[in-house]
Design an enzyme around this catalytic site. Structure first.
Site, PDB file in Angstrom:
ATOM      1  N   CYS A 132       0.918  -1.142  -0.067  1.00 25.82           N
ATOM      2  CA  CYS A 132      -0.117   0.045  -0.010  1.00 25.82           C
ATOM      3  C   CYS A 132       1.105   1.199  -0.166  1.00 25.82           C
ATOM      4  O   CYS A 132       1.727   1.313   0.834  1.00 25.82           O
ATOM      5  CB  CYS A 132      -0.965   0.205   1.203  1.00 25.82           C
ATOM      6  SG  CYS A 132      -1.992   1.445   1.250  1.00 25.82           S
ATOM      7  N   TRP A 133       0.404   2.346  -0.986  1.00 22.50           N
ATOM      8  CA  TRP A 133       1.427   3.340  -0.843  1.00 22.50           C
ATOM      9  C   TRP A 133       0.989   4.542  -0.180  1.00 22.50           C
ATOM     10  O   TRP A 133       1.178   5.723  -0.539  1.00 22.50           O
ATOM     11  CB  TRP A 133       1.526   3.660  -2.569  1.00 22.50           C
ATOM     12  CG  TRP A 133       2.729   4.564  -2.730  1.00 22.50           C
ATOM     13  CD1 TRP A 133       4.053   4.483  -2.357  1.00 22.50           C
ATOM     14  CD2 TRP A 133       2.918   5.442  -4.115  1.00 22.50           C
ATOM     15  NE1 TRP A 133       4.819   5.282  -3.024  1.00 22.50           N
ATOM     16  CE2 TRP A 133       4.205   6.016  -4.134  1.00 22.50           C
ATOM     17  CE3 TRP A 133       1.870   6.083  -4.971  1.00 22.50           C
ATOM     18  CZ2 TRP A 133       4.558   6.913  -4.830  1.00 22.50           C
ATOM     19  CZ3 TRP A 133       2.249   7.036  -5.784  1.00 22.50           C
ATOM     20  CH2 TRP A 133       3.629   7.343  -5.818  1.00 22.50           C
ATOM     21  N   GLU A 134      -0.469   4.453   0.535  1.00 21.89           N
ATOM     22  CA  GLU A 134      -1.193   5.607   1.006  1.00 21.89           C
ATOM     23  C   GLU A 134      -1.102   6.653   0.041  1.00 21.89           C
ATOM     24  O   GLU A 134      -1.154   7.970   0.340  1.00 21.89           O
ATOM     25  CB  GLU A 134      -0.382   5.984   2.221  1.00 21.89           C
ATOM     26  CG  GLU A 134       0.718   6.800   2.179  1.00 21.89           C
ATOM     27  CD  GLU A 134       2.046   5.919   1.963  1.00 21.89           C
ATOM     28  OE1 GLU A 134       2.962   6.526   1.188  1.00 21.89           O
ATOM     29  OE2 GLU A 134       2.392   4.729   2.136  1.00 21.89           O
TER      30      GLU A 134
END
Lengths: 161, 624
Positions: A42-44
């Site tokens: 997840c790359w926010e």
């Protein structure tokens, strides 16, 4: 910092599943609500957070360097063309509201349908010009830059450089 | 496997990957090919995909010719000095002379560009960057692409390119699978424009565990721009030119606007300016051509980014870290403070979250910086990618084979990260390259170059078996063990990725070795890469999502192998601060003022390396 989903707010509509660029928002088949299946990919990017119609998705800082107790919330409104952020520090000493425009025009209305514009001439096809050029480069009648127009010539290797 | 095969036939232009490069390609293709069938195949959803998915607070490549600011040759000079001489100047000039028209269109489509109230020009943050409110940059350009394309296939992971069986070395489309339904998709197309992304996560990231996704470049950028092209036998260039970024620590927040617009600066752990003291010794290593301390001071000629990294890395290794960004002065101005936060929220939200979580208020505390793990990409400040043809009015014969941005495989074009030798294209330049490729692809078709393409069912079925093999492998061997993820017959994609990252880190100059490598290390690494390749034949995917990860890993592996070969071939340290060849520490202009070009034989996997001449089309000026 991975996303997570609040059980009581999610209704399993799947909008986060539809938008997640990393393919990690999925629907749990037992409880029929969304969850993040792979937090370490997840790359926010907040795409799912912005897309969720119920504000059911939030983010908490990555466990390997971010302590608990902070929040960064967002509300994106396409009709109004704005995005609002609220940042709360862990120690409670800073609480910020920030607002920014996301578009200046109604969505998609000003993008031309190129299938319907007058077809390019053979001369345009044979030139180096792209759609709407050269006008859109300078918004004047100047032509496209070429080596000749700019007084340039090729030199091989390091000589002259 | 019982997945359906879905064939999309008679495509003229297939856009594989629709970030900024792919969306530009689809949009422009509709103008030059109004009657053509244009199809997009994208791994995610084009509304939020690619590196610009979460937004962008600046357009980093804008000439401003309209406002009398720069001409294309100025940008060529800038990118060339930043990359220590090694760029494709024909491609750079070509991109630079068109890029403004793309940016002006973005504004017309509704992208909020900030303006300087005094001059009326766009608000600059630096000579090449303009500031935008770009949270919705990607949805806006996606709208243009959706309007242009006949069909958009979201959630298709393109795994391979199809090759024509009637003529060698000609493309015939692509295949992939739908990550939601699992269906096998076949795209039969006269041309393919690869707009896929560069490679994050091929080097071990600084963060571990849950934080492994907190990388600078998007974790979904899986090197498919290279994996697809290398797999098809296209020649590649500059793959040794991987990039290391100086960024805010842990969050990887951008520093460009901080340096350029907010006027912040760096200092070491003792509060001293450190950068300049490393430059005299560095000048000896790279030569006055690339670092002339006096001239740079006198004329404000920019210091190449990699050399500034070198000073950063050297200072930290000397025990005088951490390096801080001095924000406390600038942030006393409430307007600049707000811009500092907006800068993160518009493109790297994670940095805002990190500062909120750790109570870092840059108004009262100078935040830490760090250097990232390396990335392989061709559109940011580095030039990895395919060896492509340039435009006919600029390129010398070695750089020109008829169709702009066409790779060495006929009918196969590149845009963005896929094109080698065009650093400093960024988002607007990638979109522009897509436009250039699309016009050339239409010309290629109109001139009859795509006639008589043949794709047999045998090729399609062979690829199908290959695509689903990881799931088949899982099915066969899963029940040999009780439970868990440890199996003697396979590794899962995450385990394979961990091995790749460790290997790249230790042998190809990652963070833990301070970006240092040498011939011996590279050769050991290559040997291990071959063994990993064998194990990737046994990678196991439990479900369709893992199948996606398996193919991302295979693309990353091909990319990484190419980095090894290129780094081994170039026997010098051309970019100190990005990587060091410990056995060849100096820049060697006599032997290596050349571009490196490789080709991997698709049948044997063997690499052939060659040098290509580096042509300069503009003379040097001190104020580049």
């Amino acid at each position: 910092m991975p996303t997570f989903v609040y059980m009581t707010r999610c209704d399993g509509c799947g909008q986060c599943v539809d938008i997640c660029p990393s393919d990690i928002m999925h629907i749990d088949t037992t409880v029929r609500r969304a969850y993040n299946i792979e937090p370490n990919m997840c790359w926010e990017c907040y795409s799912c957070v912005k897309a969720c119609p119920h504000q059911a998705i939030d983010v908490r800082g990555y466990a390997d360097f971010a302590p608990l107790g902070h929040s960064v919330r967002v509300k994106r409104d396409e009709e109004k063309g704005v995005i609002a952020w609220r940042i709360k520090f862990r120690n409670g000493e800073k609480d910020m509201d920030l607002l920014a425009p996301i578009t200046t025009k109604p969505w998609g209305k000003h993008i031309p349908q190129l299938r319907d514009v007058p077809a390019p001439t053979q001369e345009q096809r044979d030139s180096q010009l792209l759609y709407n050029e050269p006008k859109y480069i300078r918004f004047d009648d100047g032509g496209l830059h070429t080596l000749e127009s700019n007084g340039l010539k090729m030199i091989k290797g390091v000589e002259g450089y | 496997m019982a997945y359906k095969t879905i064939v999309e036939d008679n495509i003229d232009i297939l856009v594989a990957g629709a970030g900024l490069g792919g969306t530009g390609a689809a949009f422009e293709a509709r103008y030059w090919g109004q009657d053509k069938k244009i199809v997009i195949a994208e791994k995610a959803n084009i509304d939020r995909s690619g590196a610009v998915a979460q937004g962008l607070y600046a357009i980093n490549c804008y000439m401003g010719t309209r406002f009398g600011e720069n001409n294309p040759e100025d940008h060529v000079r800038y990118a060339r000095i930043d990359l220590m001489g090694m760029v494709r100047e024909d491609l750079l000039f070509d991109m630079a002379r068109h890029v403004d028209s793309a940016v002006h269109q973005f504004e017309e489509w509704g992208l909020p560009l900030m303006r300087n109230p005094k001059t009326g020009a766009y608000q600059r943050e630096g000579r090449w960057q303009i500031m935008i409110h770009g949270e919705s940059y990607k949805p806006i350009v996606a709208e243009a692409a959706k309007k242009a394309a006949d069909k958009v296939f979201n959630r298709i992971c393109v795994t391979h390119l199809l090759m024509d069986e009637s003529k060698p070395n000609r493309v015939a489309g692509a295949v992939g699978f739908n990550v939601r339904t699992g269906n096998y998709h076949v795209f039969k197309s006269k041309t393919v424009i690869v707009g896929a992304g560069g490679a994050s996560n091929i080097y071990k990231p600084r963060s571990v565990g849950e934080g492994a996704g907190r990388v600078w470049y998007a974790p979904w950028s899986s090197g498919s721009a290279y994996g697809l092209l290398i797999g098809a036998g296209a020649k590649m260039t500059q793959m040794e030119n991987r990039i290391v970024l100086a960024r805010f620590k842990d969050g990887y927040g951008p520093v460009g606007a901080y340096f350029l617009h907010l006027k912040t600066y760096t200092q070491n752990g003792m509060g001293e300016e450190y950068e300049s003291k490393w430059f005299p010794a560095l000048e000896e290593m790279v030569g006055k051509r690339y670092l002339d301390v006096e001239a740079s001071h006198r004329t404000h000629r920019p210091i190449p980014t990699c050399l500034r990294n070198h000073a950063f890395i050297s200072e930290v290794n000397a025990g005088r870290g951490p390096i801080h960004m001095v924000t406390m002065h600038s942030f006393q101005d409430p307007h600049l403070e707000e811009i500092g936060w907006h800068n993160f929220l518009g493109m790297t939200v994670g940095q805002a979250v990190l500062w909120a979580a750790t109570d870092v208020n840059p108004k009262y505390e100078n935040p830490e910086l760090t250097t990232s793990e390396p990335y392989v990409m061709g559109s940011h400040a580095t030039g990895c990618g395919a060896w492509c043809s340039g435009p006919e009015d600029i390129s010398p014969p070695e750089y020109f084979w008829g169709y702009n941005r066409m790779t060495t495989v006929e009918g196969l074009f590149g845009a963005g990260d896929a094109v080698g030798g065009t650093p400093h294209a960024f988002s607007s330049g990638s979109f522009t390259e897509g436009r250039l490729a699309a016009k050339a692809a239409c010309k290629y078709i109109d001139e009859g170059k795509a006639a008589g393409i043949r794709v047999s069912d045998e090729q399609i079925n062979r690829r199908k078996a290959e695509v689903y093999k990881p799931m088949e492998h899982y099915r066969i061997y899963r029940n040999e063990i009780t439970a868990g993820s440890v199996n003697p017959n396979y590794i899962n994609p995450r385990q394979g990725l961990d091995r790749l990252q460790k290997l790249m880190d230790e042998y190809a100059g990652g963070v833990t070795v301070s970006y240092m490598t040498n011939e011996k290390l590279l050769n050991i690494g290559l040997k291990k890469m071959k063994v990993l390749e064998e194990d990737l034949e046994k990678v196991a995917a439990e479900n369709i999502h893992e199948l996606l990860r398996a193919w991302e890993l295979k693309h990353r592996h091909l990319t990484a192998e190419s980095v090894f070969h290129h780094t081994l071939f170039r026997k010098e340290t051309r970019w100190p601060g990005y990587y060091y060849r410990g056995d060849h520490m100096k820049v060697d202009d006599e032997n290596w003022h050349v571009l490196t070009v490789s080709r991997r034989d698709p049948q044997t996997g063997e690499y052939t390396m060659e040098k290509a001449p580096c042509y300069h089309l503009v003379d040097a000026k001190d104020d580049a």
